[in-house]
Write an enzyme that holds these catalytic residues in place. Structure first.
Site: not given
Lengths: 564, 564
Positions: A207, A209, A219, A275, A480
């Site tokens: 991801s 980019t 995450t 956060i 994967y």
């Protein structure tokens, strides 16, 4: 919307990035037809609707709520318009896209705010405590685990906090190899800023980019070069986590023994603890030379053994990766038709190579392509390449060389565009990934593919499932899986998707693997948490969440269900 | 006591291990006299008292309590006698030994149990919940952070759970490099069992001889070979934690993204979350060759820069270590007088080497000894030694060679015996260690030594403070300080010790380092937790403890104070 990069709301990436094209890839259409029964020549193309065609639920925030938020972040940075709210209402999983394109909105966020500083984030969280808002942090929005959406039944005002304005590289300590960075920075912007100083973080998730540093940390991400650069948990050396009551500030340390790791509680917390606004990451000098070399193995089993032997050798590639036979055939189907005389020769040569391998007894439908990356001085790379070449040879493999390696390196971020291309044709493509000890990998692979095919058969669908091994560790590696099948139109596809995805996930559990190696939990993988961590392990984590957020306002229900 | 190895109650190690002797080390007595003013020839030797001379508080456990515990573990494994209770009442910090030798007992444990299985541990914890016992897990008892003792004011029955009977290597997966091991196994027993299979864990903390796997995990340990083998947090791939309500079972995984890391909550938890009974560790093939090479640098600053450059190089030694000038002089003072003609020549040669270095302009009082360890094939080691040699040369250092390296390797576990030898002479010796980014190390070193000397001056004591750098990471390293001074007799020494130790710890905080790199927190380092992790960070951790153990029965008050 403010001057912050956003992905288009109906798909992966920015609006205007050219769609995937197959016309110049002669092997692609026949491959898709043969493997999932989709005839690209005749398939109906369902383009996403215009936003104005969709029925976006109204914001539940009162004018006063929005004014109170705007008083903190500024009027230009507290938005309630449909586009802002739909861009932020979900991540970019295939489930999210199916629902978004169908206008199947459930609980869309009510306000999107773009704080400009840690202090503003702090004040937003304090206001959320005061007014009982739900707060969802948002980085690049690339989540495919359902981490960015309020539950359907959420009755409180939902505020999405987009960190996109907090995107600066603050400070670099070159001697220590540490960089202090705001959490909202996007992958390419971070690497550009570091490259200008001769440095790299080396963290390259698929991801990359469109995803942010804060998202990677929240995450528990891992990039494709983790063999050298580490998982995000290895890279993060200090951080700031803003909570309603104040800021957790973890000093920048190479290692520490201060009890249970608060750093490791925050990594992977997906907003449940607060956060993340600032992270100190480990950075490296740019390597003198970077080379990706491709190899081909006669079988998956031989390739896996070779990858294992490399991980035990005195060579330490930046990554090692091998595709199974299905993924190898898929990769070969995406090769462009040669357009120059030189490329024609290369392409011709490749066909002759396969002929030669068949003569040597290979089943070229079973062969598996592999890539290893080397970084360092030319001398270092040459030595490592020699070590790897010898291992590859011992396992019956051959060196394809740097040409296909470089091509892989260029195309490494492209799969999601193919996913969206297929989705335009009612074809669901998605991924499931895991990690397991070396001795279990072959079984995990076999069982996951069998489980997926059994589920597809149950659905009466012709499906395709492929896999690669990547992210080597001393004790094991990541597998994967990517699967695709022609699904029902619209949201009817969801239950079919669930059947296949769940079958794969459950097979991970049954063969001792984990529910996710680097995609996180969100709500998508939540059903397997107790099987993965045991009931008592989940209870420990639930206790942490409950004690840290008794009001269940901090991205509730992600990772584990929040108590009601 | 049962057939479980125990350290002697009055000092480090097993009874019968020969005491430290200085008579054959001609440099030692003059060094001690010059640096801390202790004249070994005339110093009063205060040997520890006999246990029978001490007034051991009676157990607070009722006959019925003991019977209930014995019903779980067996009569032979539930002890209340003085010796068992005093062996287990504390760790082996200098504070613990001063108090033990003075009979200054506060809250001695009431019952020592030796469960033989995970099920028995579970039942002990369930009984503890039922009867409101406090439970303290005990491995080898080497803690120097005060992790093994109930608070003075504890009114409940205190049960120490000695894991010594749960000491088996259960299973080895050689292909994955994983070994499943019971937590009570001692370092040497574990390595012996692995060596028999051609494997090693490579985890070698200073306490290795007497400490256990469970203790390493519970205190977030790191061994001197962590550059290659990792901190304990890197080594642990799966584990069992027994809690009153059940068992947390974390599957054996190379990596995972299941939210906040439960594994990393348990590592370093020092008994606050339950009792670790089983651990799956990463193991490696025994290296073909192991070599420790010694180097000498003209100054500490030059040596630190060389260690940094090695950490950035294409060589990856098993460890890199450099002593500051004071520690180098101390090391040289512990060399034995040569007893054979060959050793006499070597010793003579060494003196000539120092002469030669002085001729080259070195101040031999400022020089710093360094060690690097290499493991692998002979070719690999030779290549790495070449890389290191070139770096050492660039920073003005010289290669001393494998002789002094091998000697260091033999003596690496001996310092605690010297500590006890000095304690017999009313001399307090102790350690304080930390980690910090590379760019801060010189300042951390300077400030910690200045703080210690200022504290000693305040006390009117002549003290000695020395340090080494070890445990290299990409982002920084560990600094390990040892200090000694002649203290008041008996427990009067404690406040003097506190003054010096606290001054060093506070200087760590003030210069951005951590309160401990690998000794854990216990109660000894608790006062600095908020400075290290911030108030909000401590609040997160306190919330985890409170939710996991609302009755405050699981080793309360360790790492953080328990709520009352």
């Amino acid at each position: 919307m403010p001057d912050v990069k956003h992905q288009k709301w109906w798909g992966w990436g920015y609006d205007g990035i050219p769609d995937f094209h197959y016309e110049n890839k002669p092997g692609f259409a026949p491959f898709v037809l043969a493997n999932i029964g989709l005839d690209l020549a005749t398939a109906k193309v369902v383009r996403p609707p215009a936003l104005s065609e969709l029925n976006v639920p109204a914001t539940k925030a009162s004018v006063d709520d929005v004014a109170a938020l705007a008083a903190i972040v500024g009027d230009a940075f507290a938005l309630t318009d449909d586009e802002a709210r739909i861009v932020h209402w979900a991540g970019r999983s295939v489930r999210d896209l199916i629902r978004t394109r169908a206008g199947n909105f459930s609980r869309v966020t009510d306000v999107v705010v773009y704080p400009g500083s840690e202090d503003e984030v702090q004040r937003v969280l304090a206001l959320a405590s005061e007014r009982d808002f739900v707060v969802i942090p948002f980085g690049g929005g690339t989540s495919i685990s359902g981490s960015l959406q309020a539950e359907d039944h959420e009755t409180r005002v939902v505020v999405t906090v987009d960190l996109g304005r907090m995107n600066r590289l603050l400070d670099v300590d070159t001697h220590s190899g540490l960089a202090r960075v705001q959490a909202g920075i996007l992958g390419p912007d971070l690497e550009d800023a570091l490259t200008a100083r001769g440095l790299t973080m080396g963290h390259v998730p698929d991801s990359f980019t469109y995803s942010t540093l804060g998202g990677w940390v929240a995450t528990r991400s891992s990039g494709m070069q983790s063999d050298k650069y580490g998982d995000i948990a290895d890279i993060v050396k200090g951080l700031h986590l803003v909570r309603p009551s104040g800021v957790v500030t973890l000093r920048d340390l190479p290692s520490t023994s201060t009890g249970p790791s608060v750093r490791e509680m925050i990594i992977g917390s997906e907003g449940r603890l607060g956060i993340i606004t600032e992270v100190t990451i480990q950075v490296h000098k740019l390597p003198a030379k970077r080379e990706v070399v491709a190899y081909m193995f006669p079988t998956w089993e031989a390739g896996l053994l070779a990858m294992h032997e490399i991980s035990r050798s005195e060579a330490h590639p930046v990554f090692t990766r091998i595709s199974d036979a299905d993924e190898t055939r898929f990769s070969l189907s995406t090769l462009k038709a040669p357009t120059t005389p030189l490329k024609k020769v290369a392409s011709f040569g490749q066909e002759r190579l396969w002929d030669y391998l068949r003569l040597r007894g290979w089943d070229t439908n079973a062969m598996c392509i592999s890539y290893c990356c080397f970084e360092g001085s030319a001398k270092h790379n040459d030595r490592e390449k020699d070590v790897v070449k010898a291992i590859v040879g011992r396992h019956g493999g051959i060196v394809l060389g740097g040409g296909p390696g470089a091509m892989y390196d260029q195309k490494k971020f492209d799969t999601p565009y193919i996913r969206d291309f297929l989705l335009d044709r009612n074809t669901v493509g998605d991924v499931s990934e895991t990690a397991a000890p070396w001795s279990k990998l072959a079984e995990v692979h076999r069982k996951a593919k069998a489980a997926a095919h059994a589920a597809l058969e149950q659905l009466g669908r012709k499906g395709f499932v492929m896999c690669h091994m990547s992210h080597s560790y001393h004790a094991g590696a990541c597998l994967y899986f990517t699967f695709a099948f022609v699904a029902d139109e619209g949201i009817g596809a969801l239950s079919q998707y669930d059947a296949v995805k769940s079958a794969i996930q459950q097979s991970f559990m049954d063969s001792g693997a984990t529910l996710s190696h680097h995609h996180g939990v969100g709500v998508e993988h939540r059903p397997w948490m107790e099987q993965d961590l045991s009931e008592e392990g989940v209870a420990l984590m639930a206790g942490l969440f409950a004690s840290a957020d008794p009001g269940n306002r901090l991205n509730p229900d992600k990772v584990l269900p929040s108590p009601r």
